[in-house]
Design a protein around this motif. Structure first.
Motif, short mmCIF file in Angstrom:
data_model
loop_
_atom_site.label_atom_id
_atom_site.label_comp_id
_atom_site.label_asym_id
_atom_site.label_seq_id
_atom_site.Cartn_x
_atom_site.Cartn_y
_atom_site.Cartn_z
N PHE A 54 17.80 -0.85 5.26
CA PHE A 54 17.83 -0.20 3.97
C PHE A 54 17.75 -1.03 2.68
O PHE A 54 17.56 -0.67 1.59
N SER A 55 17.79 -2.20 3.13
CA SER A 55 17.94 -3.34 1.90
C SER A 55 16.84 -3.80 1.33
O SER A 55 16.40 -4.14 0.27
N HIS A 56 15.64 -3.30 1.99
CA HIS A 56 14.16 -3.77 1.37
C HIS A 56 14.05 -3.19 0.17
O HIS A 56 14.20 -2.06 0.03
N PRO A 57 13.68 -3.84 -0.94
CA PRO A 57 13.59 -3.14 -2.29
C PRO A 57 12.71 -1.98 -2.24
O PRO A 57 13.02 -1.23 -3.05
N LYS A 58 11.71 -1.81 -1.42
CA LYS A 58 10.86 -0.81 -1.65
C LYS A 58 11.38 0.53 -0.73
O LYS A 58 10.80 1.49 -0.99
N VAL A 59 12.45 0.09 -0.11
CA VAL A 59 13.10 1.33 0.95
C VAL A 59 14.11 2.23 -0.02
O VAL A 59 14.88 1.50 -0.88
N LYS A 60 13.84 3.36 -0.22
CA LYS A 60 14.68 4.27 -1.12
C LYS A 60 15.44 5.16 -0.55
O LYS A 60 16.44 5.48 -0.96
N ILE A 61 15.00 5.82 0.55
CA ILE A 61 15.73 7.10 1.25
C ILE A 61 15.95 6.47 2.68
O ILE A 61 15.15 6.18 3.33
N LEU A 62 17.19 6.88 3.15
CA LEU A 62 17.65 7.28 4.68
C LEU A 62 17.41 8.42 5.04
O LEU A 62 18.00 9.17 4.97
N ALA A 63 16.44 8.68 6.28
CA ALA A 63 15.95 10.06 6.36
C ALA A 63 16.73 10.09 7.62
O ALA A 63 17.56 9.62 8.40
N HIS A 64 17.13 11.63 7.81
CA HIS A 64 18.11 12.05 8.85
C HIS A 64 19.30 11.06 9.32
O HIS A 64 19.14 10.63 10.37
N PRO A 65 20.23 10.89 8.34
CA PRO A 65 20.94 9.57 8.53
C PRO A 65 22.03 9.94 9.74
O PRO A 65 22.38 8.58 10.08
N PHE A 114 0.85 -1.47 -0.16
CA PHE A 114 0.03 -0.18 -0.07
C PHE A 114 0.90 1.13 0.00
O PHE A 114 0.32 2.39 0.30
N ILE A 115 2.19 1.07 -0.36
CA ILE A 115 2.99 2.25 -0.36
C ILE A 115 3.63 2.28 -1.75
O ILE A 115 4.06 1.16 -2.46
N ASP A 116 4.23 3.51 -2.15
CA ASP A 116 4.87 3.56 -3.41
C ASP A 116 6.41 3.23 -3.14
O ASP A 116 7.20 2.58 -3.86
N PHE A 117 6.88 3.79 -2.16
CA PHE A 117 8.07 3.57 -1.58
C PHE A 117 8.35 3.92 -0.12
O PHE A 117 7.25 4.59 0.37
N ALA A 118 9.18 3.47 0.45
CA ALA A 118 9.48 3.99 1.80
C ALA A 118 10.70 4.69 2.33
O ALA A 118 11.67 4.64 1.75
N VAL A 119 10.50 5.57 3.39
CA VAL A 119 11.70 6.32 3.76
C VAL A 119 12.01 5.56 5.18
O VAL A 119 11.12 5.23 5.96
N VAL A 120 13.31 5.46 5.30
CA VAL A 120 13.55 4.49 6.84
C VAL A 120 14.44 5.66 7.74
O VAL A 120 14.95 6.44 7.14
#
Length: 600
Positions: free
Chosen positions: A483-494, A456-462
């Motif tokens: 970060f490895s999940h294919p739908k995860v695209k962005i690492l927030a406030h790293p 139910f999401i286009d992509f994820a920020v983790v």
DNA sequence: GCCGTTTTCGGCCCGACTGTTTTCAGTCG
């Protein structure tokens, strides 16, 4: 020993040499080395591990040798010998404004202050007793100044000393507006670290172009919120406001304003390097303009510049954007005509991180505005697309089935708004948005969202929101796993810092950058004023390694979406060009990047 | 003690302000 401590040690040695009347260039060399280490992007100890100490500018064979001994044995015999016959109590005084090596030495010696732990308060007591004023070179005024300086220093120790960028921005705006009311003020600029858009600001620097110096300075000194005047001269003044913040004003006539802007913008290191470069061309730079040194015994005439562009041109350089002026290679780049074409606000086509008031029952804060209100603001900002990345539903309070239901309901609601044909007469809203989610990376690296809910999401920020104190290695493994999940695209406030509050955790950046590059993942610059995370130095490292950056405002309200400009400032300070930033891509390219099929 | 499209020796950024002086030292940015 970390860089901060190393810098302190080297400054201590410089101070000791100053008392011992060593060659003054040797003293400067130690101070430069301290500055240099303080500004490093990696720990000197790590560089030493890799046998790269000699790559640090300002560190030559002698100091490198001493540091080598320090890292190997924990001490430096040569250093210990230098400070052995000096009073230990003089050194803590060096961190108090107004104290250099000589005053510190003189006072602790004459007053016989022995205890480094208590020397600061001991000195204040001595001043209060009135036994400093009679000392040669001191007087009533300096005695009083010592009391006041120490008292504000003691206060400063307990509360944070630097302002966040927007906070400083707001104070500066108030003063700029005030100054502009005076008709003699031709132009006002905020300068210094504020103009360079540093993440935190110490003092606020303001410059004014005028033909009536004294009238403008007097007007400034009548600003109602001033608590105390620190100094006043013919070309400027420094004051402390009632809120405790220091404001420095400089005035200059319009035809020499360019050199003034340049000088007052800094950074100090940029200016020093610039003057060194100019000197080799027989030019002496100052805040007033440029002197030609070639003709001996002739009265030196200052050439004036009304703009910074002309000033830089006279040294043979193209104009350098303020955000780059840190002596991090920008002067060399300007000489060789390879300054970056920095990304601009108008290149930004969307936002990748926001929070609405839709209640997913998360364990973190909801936003205050609805999907529609956020989209309305996105439209006003002229965006092509927007991103909803609300926090995931809390794992502990729900069953997987419940979470899936919530996620399904949210997707339906957003799509209904985006696809609806009606409702556009009354309010203009943006019709393109990504349905994303900000998902916690749990302490073991698992994501806080059941697999079926990813549908139910286009992509994820983790992001990391808990267990900040894990070791560098464990934290790196945790982040990479999440970060490895294919739908995860962005690492927030790293890095997880909160300015003035929390340092952030340690990560192995080599591994993170490699991973991002290899798997097409992106690092966020979080634009929240208290975060500004990634920091500029890591942004620069990231893009050097070919890693892309996404700007995300992390807005919890429509208004906060305007913070994009602070994140953009970090990108510019990190030398980002348009192509380094995900937000400059068209909607269709973003779709392609996240491998989404065109849904709407 | 560092550094190198004027140099491996001989240079090293520039000026302001304050306080205590009567020409300057100390500190700062």
């Amino acid at each position: 020993m970390n860089n901060q401590e190393l810098a302190l040690l080297l400054r201590k040695i410089a101070a000791a040499y100053e008392i011992k009347k060593e060659n003054r260039f040797k003293i400067i060399a130690y101070q430069k080395a301290a500055d240099s280490i303080e500004h490093l992007t990696s720990e000197a100890k790590d560089l030493w591990d890799d046998n790269k100490l000699n790559e640090i500018p300002g560190i030559g064979p002698a100091i490198a040798g001493h540091l080598d001994e320090l890292f190997r044995t924990g001490k430096v015999k040569h250093f210990e010998k230098i400070i052995s016959d000096l009073p230990k109590a003089m050194f803590p005084l060096l961190s108090i404004p107004g104290f250099g090596a000589k005053r510190a030495y003189k006072l602790v010696t004459l007053l016989k202050l022995k205890n480094p732990e208590t020397v600061i308060s001991d000195l204040k007591q001595a001043a209060k007793k009135g036994i400093i004023a009679p000392i040669e070179g001191f007087g009533e005024k300096s005695q009083q100044a010592i009391i006041e300086t120490i008292e504000s220093f003691e206060k400063g120790q307990t509360k944070e000393n630097r302002m966040t960028l927007p906070y400083a921005d707001a104070i500066a705006q108030e003063i700029v507006d005030y100054l502009k009311k005076k008709k003699e003020v031709i132009r006002v600029d905020r300068l210094g670290s504020l103009r360079r858009m540093v993440a935190t600001i110490g003092d606020i620097d303001i410059a004014v172009a005028t033909k009536q110096f004294q009238e403008v300075i007097d007007w400034f000194l009548n600003f109602p919120k001033i608590k105390k005047i620190i100094e006043r001269g013919e070309a400027g003044a420094s004051v402390i406001l009632k809120n405790g913040r220091q404001i420095d004003l400089r005035v200059q006539k319009p035809q020499a304003y360019g050199a003034m802007l340049q000088y007052f913008t800094g950074s100090k290191h940029h200016n020093i390097k610039l003057r060194e470069v100019a000197l080799k061309k027989g030019l002496s730079l100052s805040e007033y303009g440029i002197k030609k040194l070639k003709i001996k015994n002739e009265k030196l005439k200052i050439e004036e510049f009304n703009t910074e562009e002309a000033f830089y041109r006279a040294i043979g350089l193209s104009w350098i954007p303020p955000e780059l002026r840190e002596d991090q290679g920008e002067i060399e780049a300007a000489q060789e005509g390879r300054l970056p074409k920095l990304v601009r606000l108008k290149d930004i086509k969307g936002d990748f991180h926001s929070h609405s008031n839709f209640d997913l029952e998360p364990s973190h804060d909801l936003g205050v505005n609805s999907f529609t209100e956020m989209l309305e603001k996105a439209y006003q900002l002229g965006y092509q697309y927007f991103t909803f990345s609300d926090h995931n539903p809390s794992v502990s309070n729900h069953t997987n089935k419940q979470i899936i239901q919530i996620m399904k309901r949210r997707k339906a609601e957003i799509e209904q708004i985006l696809l609806s044909k009606k409702n556009t007469q009354t309010r203009k809203i943006l019709k393109k948005a990504f349905i994303a989610l900000e998902i916690d990376i749990l302490p073991d690296g698992k994501l806080a969202l059941p697999e079926p809910a990813f549908e139910f999401i286009d992509f994820a920020v983790v992001a990391i929101h808990s267990s900040f104190r894990q070791s560098r290695q464990k934290m790196t493994e945790r982040v990479l796993k999440g970060f490895s999940h294919p739908k995860v695209k962005i690492l927030a406030h790293p890095i997880g810092r909160l300015l003035n509050e929390r340092e952030g955790y340690e990560l192995d950046w080599d591994k993170i950058f490699d991973f991002c590059k290899k798997h097409n993942k992106v690092l966020e610059i979080n634009c929240h004023p208290a975060r500004l995370d990634l920091p500029d130095v890591l942004v620069r490292e990231a893009i050097k390694r070919g890693v892309k950056i996404a700007l995300g405002t992390d807005s919890h309200s429509a208004e906060a979406m305007e913070n994009i400009r602070y994140g953009l400032a970090m990108a510019r300070r990190g030398w980002c060009e348009k192509d380094d930033i995900l937000n400059t891509m068209d909607y269709n390219r973003v779709i392609k990047w996240i491998k989404l099929s065109e849904r709407r």
